[in-house]
Design a protein around this motif. Structure first.
Motif: not given
Length: 288
Positions: A125, A150, A112, A116, A147-148, A120, A152-153
């Motif tokens: 993403p 939480t 994960s 990320d 990621h979904r 970046a 996050h993209a």
């Protein structure tokens, strides 16, 4: 009495299998770090520069297999070079902590974080396709769920080669009469699951993501042999994901793609992976 699982022997065998893949011509691999962990960036010059231009600065983040207890980025350079040549982009091999020294969720946390960090670095993403083989595919799928969930993209897409993504080991394909899998043995995998997680957690969606609600994920390209023990993991993912294409092959072994230097079907399917990666990065590339 059942013999104890020999983790050292398993790791040696896995390393030997992966290192046997010869690199594509023109391969380059450079050391780097990603999310504070060692990684390798692999490029190959076998594809036309037009493919790289269309994909922009995109990359394929690859998570190696090894049943959650074995494998390494170094051993995967050969295979990654063929992926790089097929897709025309850099392949970043991310390392992650292995069980039993580092059981769940250590490996998932590392994957994960790598996703990320690479997103970046590349500007978002949409410039990353995530992929993996066997347990690496399971970790890739679990990382997208995390990621979904939480906020996050998510990456532009994902490639899952013969995913080991249901650690309950209850799918019918484990015991079906047509299963003929020289690579995977249920008793061995049951011991491995016990090294990765406790029995009361095995159905957790981040441990067995093939059993999870897969809404909201990006396009997936999923592979499985029609006779491997893990084929129901791939089928469940393809059935549950909103946009997934399942490719099956008859009479081939688990992750036959590793035979890319000698097997026509492996070459064809690695090329298919390359096309998918290039198309996803091109489709999501920002207009400049």
């Amino acid at each position: 009495m059942t013999a104890a699982f020999d983790i050292a022997a398993n790791r040696r065998a896995t390393e030997a299998l992966l290192r046997a893949v010869p690199p594509a011509p023109g391969t380059r691999a450079r050391e780097r770090t990603l999310a504070g962990r060692r990684a390798l960036a692999v490029t190959a010059e076998a594809r036309a520069s037009a493919v790289r231009h269309r994909a922009g600065a995109g990359a394929l983040l690859w998570i190696h297999g090894g049943a959650y207890v074995a494998g390494s980025v170094d051993a995967n350079v050969g295979f990654a070079s063929h992926l790089a040549a097929a897709a025309g982009v850099e392949v970043v091999l991310a390392s992650y902590r292995l069980a039993p020294e580092h059981p769940f969720p250590a490996g998932l946390d590392d994957v994960s974080a790598a996703l990320d960090a690479l997103a970046a670095e590349r500007g978002g993403p949409e410039a990353v396709v995530l992929g993996g083989d066997s347990a690496g595919a399971g970790l890739a799928l679990a990382a997208m769920l995390l990621h979904r969930d939480t906020g996050h993209a998510l990456p532009a897409g994902a490639v899952l080669l013969c995913p080991f993504a249901d650690l309950t080991l209850t799918n019918p394909s484990w015991t079906a009469p047509e299963t003929d899998d020289p690579v995977i043995d249920r008793d061995t995998f049951a011991r491995i699951v016990g090294l990765y997680t406790s029995g009361d957690l095995v159905a957790d969606p981040y441990i067995s993501p093939a059993r999870a609600d897969l809404h909201g994920l990006p396009p997936l390209l999923v592979f499985a042999s029609e006779t491997e023990a893990l084929r129901d993991d791939a089928r469940a993912i393809a059935a549950a994901a909103p946009d997934a294409r399942l490719v099956t092959r008859a009479g081939l072994t688990h992750v036959w793609h590793l035979q890319v230097a000698t097997l026509d079907a492996a070459r064809a399917d690695v090329a298919r992976v390359g096309t998918f990666v290039s198309q996803r990065l091109t489709a999501t590339a920002p207009v400049r």
